[in-house]
Design an enzyme around this catalytic site. Structure first.
Site, PDB file in Angstrom:
ATOM      1  CB  SER A 232      -0.888   0.029   1.243  1.00 48.29           C
ATOM      2  OG  SER A 232      -0.116   0.314   2.397  1.00 48.29           O
ATOM      3  CG  ASP A 233       1.164   5.925  -1.268  1.00 54.46           C
ATOM      4  OD1 ASP A 233       2.127   6.077  -0.499  1.00 54.46           O
ATOM      5  OD2 ASP A 233       0.915   6.722  -2.203  1.00 54.46           O
ATOM      6  CD1 TRP A 234       4.876   5.005   5.012  1.00 56.90           C
ATOM      7  CD2 TRP A 234       4.653   3.829   3.140  1.00 56.90           C
ATOM      8  NE1 TRP A 234       5.957   4.150   4.918  1.00 56.90           N
ATOM      9  CE2 TRP A 234       5.843   3.411   3.783  1.00 56.90           C
ATOM     10  CE3 TRP A 234       4.309   3.208   1.943  1.00 56.90           C
ATOM     11  CZ2 TRP A 234       6.678   2.413   3.270  1.00 56.90           C
ATOM     12  CZ3 TRP A 234       5.132   2.223   1.421  1.00 56.90           C
ATOM     13  CH2 TRP A 234       6.294   1.836   2.085  1.00 56.90           C
TER      14      TRP A 234
END
Length: 829
Positions: A232-234
């Protein structure tokens, strides 16, 4: 299956045996990061932690720290401007070598979202407005980095093409543009290059957030055969629903929405355990590929070419000569006095803002590069001309002295909640940034920054700090500022460009002052306790109208007396950054006015445009030459001197259309309405939209000049079992070695479906000596002629193919005939 890079075979059985030894809690543990930048280890099965690091134009490592600098490569737009697959593969190889040096297993790049709108704040980091150019270079980058045993991460999946409200934006896009444009580069990176990781984006697509979207299954895993890890993106994983998709790794950690909640969901049947096993299997496969699993070794790093030398040559390869009346290359023997003008000439803007930022040991400014190349045979003088951007900046390192050691820098002391010292350290910059706090750093409650600062002028200096939190500033022991700064709404913007507080202090040139900053940090990033970013430094204010007039006047006076005037204009990492989009394409400050004035004073004016994405250039027809250098990486100045002096060819061609005015651009919208951005333009973005609107930009897609001349012979089309080859002879008809980029475009007259006026089907770079002819063969598979309608469909019949040096500089059309037998309808399966 056989791994595309490294030819290592991984069977599911060997991973399944390890999975069978794990408890449910252990399985779930590895699905969330152990920290901000590392995965969770499981020593019981020989699984080590893997460090993930932002890139892709440099590899930061787990920490932002000036004591461990990174190599700064040219931006994504600069790389794509080369139109050179071989260079992109070398670029990936250099990045992979840097990652191995930094102990990084997974590089979070390349970013391959498209330049849908020229206002996209992060366009500098992406490649192009065209899906094929993006796909080809992305695949080469992936191959280059993974050959070094480091995972590439294709990001951001999918339709994360703008920054405004990016955490919540819902992109409404039809299947056809989604497939033909936005998914195309990801498909090539997975299918052809075998990318080991893909990053899911924050935004939603057609009502479903990307970490929960069926697009992670179809087409990514079912059609393309992706067997890597979806990270995932953060903070983009927000719920248990994402566990039902092939979303494998939630970052950052150790907090997150899975953990105990996912364990409970498996036990009560809401999430099948086999889905958890599949995620663990993919993480183990990634670990095997990068050598983080017992019994497996990463590919040997091998011989990595010199990074600094590569950064210099790559910057030149991406520089685009937009205009030249014959002044370039400069005749060095005739130069006695050169005027170099502009703030960007001395403060090199070599990278954009946000997570792509790396801390550099040194960045070569245009002024430094030209002086290094020309002094002492010529006099190189500089004038500021105009301020680019006002705001807050860290103290210059060469003006700080550590009061404890007497060496350059500062002493920084960290204290706990009781005011007791945790530890102290010596730093060499005014920026303290950390996103991966250690256990002791999680206990930090406050900090003290001390330095002896030597001003360079007698003036009223605006001293202060930039960061959410409360700070006090003492000058020679006297409290001069006590201020509190509120948190920013956008955490990324607050992390990289926080608000600041300053106070005026009268200083005298070269008379040091003792500075002490006491700072209590506020919240920076949710879910990462102890993270910190604070800058100690000074604020610059815009000059008054009279002072601004004086700056321009001084530049004009110098230019009038010089053989050549080199004006460096551009943007900054604050204007082009992750976290927000641009609102216009104008150069900041009075830079346009400056260029008009200098050009009027000296007809031999060269304008160097230092920007990562399009800007308006209302003076472009008034100057002798325009060179676009993008955000050119740490060797920008040396590379610019190489190009201006003719030591190397400006190798770039535009990967994106440059409008004369923002108002002319056919697709600009980046702002959600009621939370939605509608891609109503369909398949018509970039040059496709310009051609459809019959509008003329300042410079078209594919445009770029060189220092020699070329003749492109008539094209011909040859049928192949998989498509067509477009063949043409290209002759260097000039007097020096050079580079040309041959581009092939197709058109389908009388199509049964909506088609672009023309679209890119292939390209290749040509290098030749004077008088030399090269035969160029551009292979275009049938897929490049297809459109999407619940499957890839190639219309049988005649296609017009034209070859040339930009989307509008093309030769006569030739026919590519595709018959019924060669034009199948291919289902998604």
């Amino acid at each position: 299956m056989t791994d595309p890079i490294g030819s290592v075979e991984f069977g599911d059985d060997e991973f399944d045996g390890l999975i069978g030894r794990l408890s449910l809690e252990e399985k779930v543990l590895v699905l969330t990061g152990a920290s901000a930048w590392a995965t969770a280890p499981l020593p019981s099965i020989g699984l080590a932690a893997m460090v993930l690091s932002d890139g892709p134009s440099g590899v930061r490592g787990a920490t932002w720290d000036e004591r461990d600098p990174s190599l700064g490569l040219p931006s994504g737009t600069a790389l794509s401007a080369s139109w050179d697959r071989r260079l992109a593969r070398r670029y990936g190889g250099v990045a992979g070598g840097e990652a191995r040096r930094k102990g990084v297993a997974v590089v979070l790049g390349p970013m391959i979202n498209l330049h849908r709108s020229p206002l996209g704040g992060r366009s500098f980091e992406a490649f192009s407005e065209d899906p094929l150019l993006t796909a080809e270079l992305a695949a080469a980058y992936v191959e280059g980095i993974q050959e070094r045993g480091v995972a590439a991460t294709l990001k951001h999946y999918i339709a994360n093409d703008s920054e405004t409200d990016r955490f919540t934006t819902d992109v409404h896009v039809d299947d056809r543009p989604l497939r033909e444009l936005y998914l195309a580069a990801f498909e090539r990176g997975v299918r052809d290059a075998g990318a080991w990781a893909v990053m899911s984006a924050y935004n939603s697509v057609n009502g479903v957030t990307n970490t929960e979207n069926d697009l992670l299954t179809t087409p990514l895993t079912t059609e393309w055969g992706f067997d890597g890890v979806v990270v995932s993106d953060w903070t983009a994983v927000r719920s248990l629903a994402s566990a039902l998709t092939p979303q494998d790794l939630a970052m950052p950690g150790p907090e997150g929405p899975w953990g105990a909640a996912l364990v409970a969901a498996v036990r009560d049947g809401r999430v099948p355990e086999q889905l958890v096993d599949a995620k663990v299997r993919r993480i183990l496969r990634l670990a095997a590929r990068v050598g983080a699993l017992d019994g497996y070794e990463a590919a040997p790093v091998g011989v990595v070419e010199d990074g600094v030398a590569f950064a210099r040559s790559a910057a030149a390869e991406g520089m685009v000569l937009l205009r030249n009346d014959g002044l370039l290359p400069l005749a060095v023997a005739s130069l006695t006095r050169i005027a170099v003008i502009g703030e960007n000439a001395v403060q090199a803007r070599v990278q954009g803002g946000g997570s792509a930022t790396v801390l550099l040991e040194h960045a070569v400014s245009p002024l430094e590069g030209l002086r290094s190349a020309l002094v002492p045979t010529a006099i190189v003088e500089h004038r500021l001309g105009a301020k680019v951007l006002d705001g807050f900046a860290a103290f210059e390192p060469d003006r700080m002295t550590n009061p404890v050691t007497g060496e350059p820098g500062a002493r920084v002391t960290y204290l706990d909640a009781d005011g007791e010292t945790l530890y102290a350290e010596d730093r060499f910059a005014g920026l303290i940034m950390e996103f991966e706090p250690s256990e002791i750093n999680r206990r930090r409650a406050s900090m003290v920054f001390q330095t002896r600062y030597r001003p360079d002028a007698t003036e009223e200096l605006l001293l202060g700090f930039a960061s959410p939190g409360t700070g006090k500033v003492f000058v020679d022991g006297v409290l001069v500022l006590d201020a509190t700064i509120a948190d920013e709404a956008d955490q990324v913007q607050g992390f990289f460009f926080p608000p600041f507080a300053t106070t005026p202090v009268a200083v005298t040139a070269d008379q040091p002052i003792d500075l002490r900053f006491e700072f209590v940090p506020g919240a920076i990033i949710d879910g990462v306790p102890g993270s910190i970013t604070v800058t100690f430094g000074t604020e610059s204010r815009p000059p008054s109208a009279a002072d601004g007039d004086d700056l321009i006047g001084e530049a004009v006076a110098l230019a009038r007396e010089a053989d050549v005037a080199v004006v460096v204009v551009g943007t900054t990492e604050q204007l082009e950054s992750e976290g927000y989009d641009r609102t216009d394409l104008r150069l900041p400050g009075r830079q346009d006015e400056l260029v008009h004035a200098v050009a009027a004073a000296n007809s031999r004016t060269i304008v160097v445009v230092n920007a990562g994405a399009p800007v308006e250039m209302p003076w472009r027809d008034e100057v002798a030459a325009v060179v676009l250098v993008w955000f050119g990486g740490q060797e920008l100045g040396h590379a610019l001197a190489d190009v201006l002096l003719g030591r190397t060819e400006p190798g770039g061609r535009l990967p994106t259309t440059w409008p004369a005015r923002l108002a002319d651009a056919p697709v600009v919208d980046v702002t959600p309405v009621d939370g939605v951005v509608r891609y109503d333009e369909g398949i018509h973005i970039g040059y496709r939209a310009w051609l459809r609107a019959d509008a003329e930009p300042a410079y078209p897609f594919g445009h770029g000049l060189g220092y020699t001349t070329w003749t492109v012979g008539p094209a011909r089309v040859e049928q192949t079992p998989t498509g067509v080859d477009v063949v043409a002879d290209v002759t260097n008809s000039g007097g020096r070695h050079g580079k040309q980029v041959l581009q092939a475009y197709a058109r389908r007259p009388d199509s049964a479906v909506d088609r672009p006026e023309r679209w890119l089907i292939g390209f290749d770079t040509v290098r030749a000596d004077p008088g030399e002819t090269r035969r160029v063969r551009i292979s275009a598979p049938l897929r490049e002629f297809a459109y999407w309608d619940d499957g890839w469909i190639v219309e049988p019949g005649d296609y017009e193919v034209r070859v040339g040096t930009s989307v509008i500089d093309l030769g006569e059309p030739v026919v590519a005939a595709i018959d019924e037998a060669a034009a199948p309808v291919r289902s998604p399966s």
